[in-house]
Write an enzyme that holds these catalytic residues in place. Structure first.
Site, PDB file in Angstrom:
ATOM      1  N   HIS B 124       0.824  -1.228   0.000  1.00  0.00           N
ATOM      2  CA  HIS B 124       0.000   0.000   0.000  1.00  0.00           C
ATOM      3  C   HIS B 124       0.851   1.270   0.000  1.00  0.00           C
ATOM      4  O   HIS B 124       0.307   2.362  -0.211  1.00  0.00           O
ATOM      5  CB  HIS B 124      -0.923   0.036   1.224  1.00  0.00           C
ATOM      6  CG  HIS B 124      -1.957  -1.043   1.241  1.00  0.00           C
ATOM      7  ND1 HIS B 124      -2.814  -1.265   0.192  1.00  0.00           N
ATOM      8  CD2 HIS B 124      -2.259  -1.976   2.188  1.00  0.00           C
ATOM      9  CE1 HIS B 124      -3.611  -2.292   0.490  1.00  0.00           C
ATOM     10  NE2 HIS B 124      -3.297  -2.741   1.684  1.00  0.00           N
ATOM     11  N   ASP B 159      -2.607 -10.684  -2.174  1.00  0.00           N
ATOM     12  CA  ASP B 159      -3.157 -10.153  -0.925  1.00  0.00           C
ATOM     13  C   ASP B 159      -4.630  -9.811  -1.162  1.00  0.00           C
ATOM     14  O   ASP B 159      -5.018  -9.446  -2.276  1.00  0.00           O
ATOM     15  CB  ASP B 159      -2.383  -8.888  -0.532  1.00  0.00           C
ATOM     16  CG  ASP B 159      -2.741  -8.388   0.851  1.00  0.00           C
ATOM     17  OD1 ASP B 159      -1.944  -8.610   1.781  1.00  0.00           O
ATOM     18  OD2 ASP B 159      -3.802  -7.752   1.002  1.00  0.00           O
ATOM     19  N   HIS B 161      -6.247  -7.310  -0.258  1.00  0.00           N
ATOM     20  CA  HIS B 161      -6.418  -5.883  -0.574  1.00  0.00           C
ATOM     21  C   HIS B 161      -5.630  -5.537  -1.839  1.00  0.00           C
ATOM     22  O   HIS B 161      -4.532  -6.063  -2.052  1.00  0.00           O
ATOM     23  CB  HIS B 161      -5.917  -5.014   0.589  1.00  0.00           C
ATOM     24  CG  HIS B 161      -6.563  -5.312   1.896  1.00  0.00           C
ATOM     25  ND1 HIS B 161      -5.976  -6.137   2.844  1.00  0.00           N
ATOM     26  CD2 HIS B 161      -7.744  -4.911   2.414  1.00  0.00           C
ATOM     27  CE1 HIS B 161      -6.782  -6.223   3.896  1.00  0.00           C
ATOM     28  NE2 HIS B 161      -7.856  -5.497   3.662  1.00  0.00           N
ATOM     29  N   ASP B 246      -4.310 -12.779   3.785  1.00  0.00           N
ATOM     30  CA  ASP B 246      -5.551 -12.329   4.414  1.00  0.00           C
ATOM     31  C   ASP B 246      -6.790 -12.661   3.578  1.00  0.00           C
ATOM     32  O   ASP B 246      -7.898 -12.293   3.960  1.00  0.00           O
ATOM     33  CB  ASP B 246      -5.500 -10.832   4.738  1.00  0.00           C
ATOM     34  CG  ASP B 246      -4.803 -10.013   3.669  1.00  0.00           C
ATOM     35  OD1 ASP B 246      -4.530 -10.556   2.578  1.00  0.00           O
ATOM     36  OD2 ASP B 246      -4.514  -8.832   3.930  1.00  0.00           O
TER      37      ASP B 246
END
Lengths: 136, 348
Positions: B124, B159, B161, B246
């Site tokens: 991120h 991931d 996200h 995740d």
């Protein structure tokens, strides 16, 4: 200068953002504008307390009632992501906000630090005027 | 087969022990490595802090100055998710350096699989901003170093996200292919299928947004039907995986429903993307249920090393298959532009 018909304000549940929300609500009432109340949800939001403030439509509704802004004049928007990007999007369709409002600092940040400053980044990138409401 | 990992360096005290992004994540990942019982096939790359010149390939110098000063000033909250402590600058530069160290060791040996078990995660982190627990973009630092050596790097990000930082950093970089498969809508809000790269590298970004509840069969179809043709056309010399865990069904941060068996199969698929030995490395991103993280890391690495998986079976039956057709159409349109860019470059 054109009339302001649409205002967007960022609200993350912090004291500073509540001041910004109240200021924006007051302005919206005075100039008869619609208000978009935007909450940018972070990763931790889904874990709830103690990782995030309580930011709910009910909390916003209570503040709006105290500021005398009718429920038909504001709407509540939650967007996943960072606050700056989400607020910048508010200046585009469908919101077309003509003014963006933020508090001077969000969650627990130290005054004077530029890092993580939504207001600074917003001022740098916004295509519409930005109001930064100072904290206490 | 050799597994190269970075030397475990994160022994700092954590100031928010209940925060999901915590040192126990690295301990769980390293426990998974130990469970593989690799003996002398386990190589530990030396600890190393990324230098300023290595970091400024992907981050603005002003941001690095500010982040360092913020940490050494005592740190604090950067945004609603992201915090830094006095030690964070040191830890983050070592996390970025761990990737570089693993890549160098793979280059020296010419064989093996890399695993960068560092925190905080990185995907991120933008050029000029920390967010989503990430301070420095670890996988981007390694990819940029490889590009500076003339390599073509495919980054596969699974991931849950979207890796908005990695996408932003390489938006106009035609020598990096960035592929992300993620839940959408979800933090950070980016990663729509229509985001396909900038004008200078159209088609070098492939996003596969998946609905909540998606299972491993959709991920595997995405890797085989959507991603593999792009990777084939790109012909990477290196494959780096932003390996967040995740998307596991036990993880509290999102709503995908993968098992550790799915990670084993995904690992096998991306292993085939690497066209030569010693050119595949996994970078730890998210993954916040420690048991699921440990099982998924073990499944991923054992599969990449060619060992059978003995954990949870792969999952099937969730939503998301219908989106793949749309994504494939957008990918084909972008790929046509992107192939043209490379044809022109090759002809020069």
């Amino acid at each position: 200068m054109n009339d302001i018909n649409s205002i967007a304000v960022g609200f993350d549940g912090s004291d500073e953002s509540e001041l910004a929300l109240r200021w924006a609500a007051h302005l919206a009432r005075e100039v008869d504008a619609n208000l978009t109340v935007l909450h940018a949800a972070g990763i931790l939001e889904r874990l709830g307390a103690p990782f995030s403030h309580e930011v709910t439509p009910q909390v916003v509704a209570a503040i709006m009632a105290e500021e005398g802004l009718d429920a038909t004049r504001y709407h509540w928007v939650v967007e996943e992501g960072d606050a700056c990007s989400a607020l910048l999007h508010c200046a585009q369709a469908p919101h077309h906000a003509q003014l963006l409002v933020v508090g001077s600092r969000g969650h627990g940040k130290r005054p004077g630090m530029m890092i993580g400053s939504v207001s600074l980044e917003l001022v740098q990138h916004a295509s519409v005027p930005v109001v930064v409401v100072p904290g206490c | 087969m050799v597994l190269v990992v970075n030397e475990l360096t994160d022994d700092s005290e954590h100031e928010s022990p209940d925060h999901p992004e915590r040192p126990g994540r690295v301990e769980a990942a390293m426990a998974a490595v130990q469970e593989l019982h690799l003996g002398s096939d386990l190589i530990v790359a030396p600890a190393y802090s990324a230098t300023r010149s290595e970091l400024t390939r992907v981050h603005d110098a002003g941001y690095l100055d500010e982040l360092g000063a913020f940490c050494y000033g005592g740190g604090g909250d950067i945004d609603q998710d992201t915090y830094a402590t006095f030690d964070s600058w040191s830890i983050a530069t070592r996390a970025a350096g761990a990737g570089l160290s693993v890549v160098r060791e793979l280059q020296r040996r010419g064989e093996g699989v890399g695993f960068v078990a560092s925190r905080p995660p990185g995907h991120h982190a933008l050029r000029d901003r920390a967010m989503g627990f990430c301070l420095l973009n670890n996988v981007a630092v390694s990819a940029a170093a490889l590009v500076s050596q003339g390599e073509r790097v495919a980054i596969i990000d699974w991931d849950v996200h979207h890796g908005n930082g990695t996408q932003q950093i390489f938006w106009d970089e035609p020598h990096v292919l960035y592929v992300s498969m993620h839940q959408w809508p979800l933090f950070p809000g980016s990663g729509a299928a229509g985001e396909v790269g900038g004008r200078l590298a159209l088609g070098s970004v492939v996003n596969v947004p998946l609905p909540a509840g998606a299972t491993g069969d959709v991920m595997r179809r995405a890797l085989d039907d959507v991603v593999a043709p792009v990777v084939d056309a790109f012909d990477p010399t290196w494959v780096l995986v932003s390996a967040g865990f995740d998307a596991h069904h036990l993880d509290p941060m999102a709503d995908l429903c993968l098992s550790d068996g799915d990670f084993a199969q995904m690992s096998l698929a991306v292993s085939h993307y690497a066209t030569a030995p010693g050119r595949l490395a996994f970078f730890l991103e998210g993954g916040y249920d420690l048991g699921a993280l440990q099982a998924s890391v073990r499944a991923t690495l054992s599969s990449a090393l060619g060992a059978p998986h003995d954990g949870e079976p792969p999952t099937n039956g969730g939503p998301g298959g219908a989106q793949l057709a749309t994504i494939t159409a957008q990918r084909d349109a972008a790929l046509a532009s992107w192939t043209q860019i490379f044809d022109e470059e090759d002809s020069r």
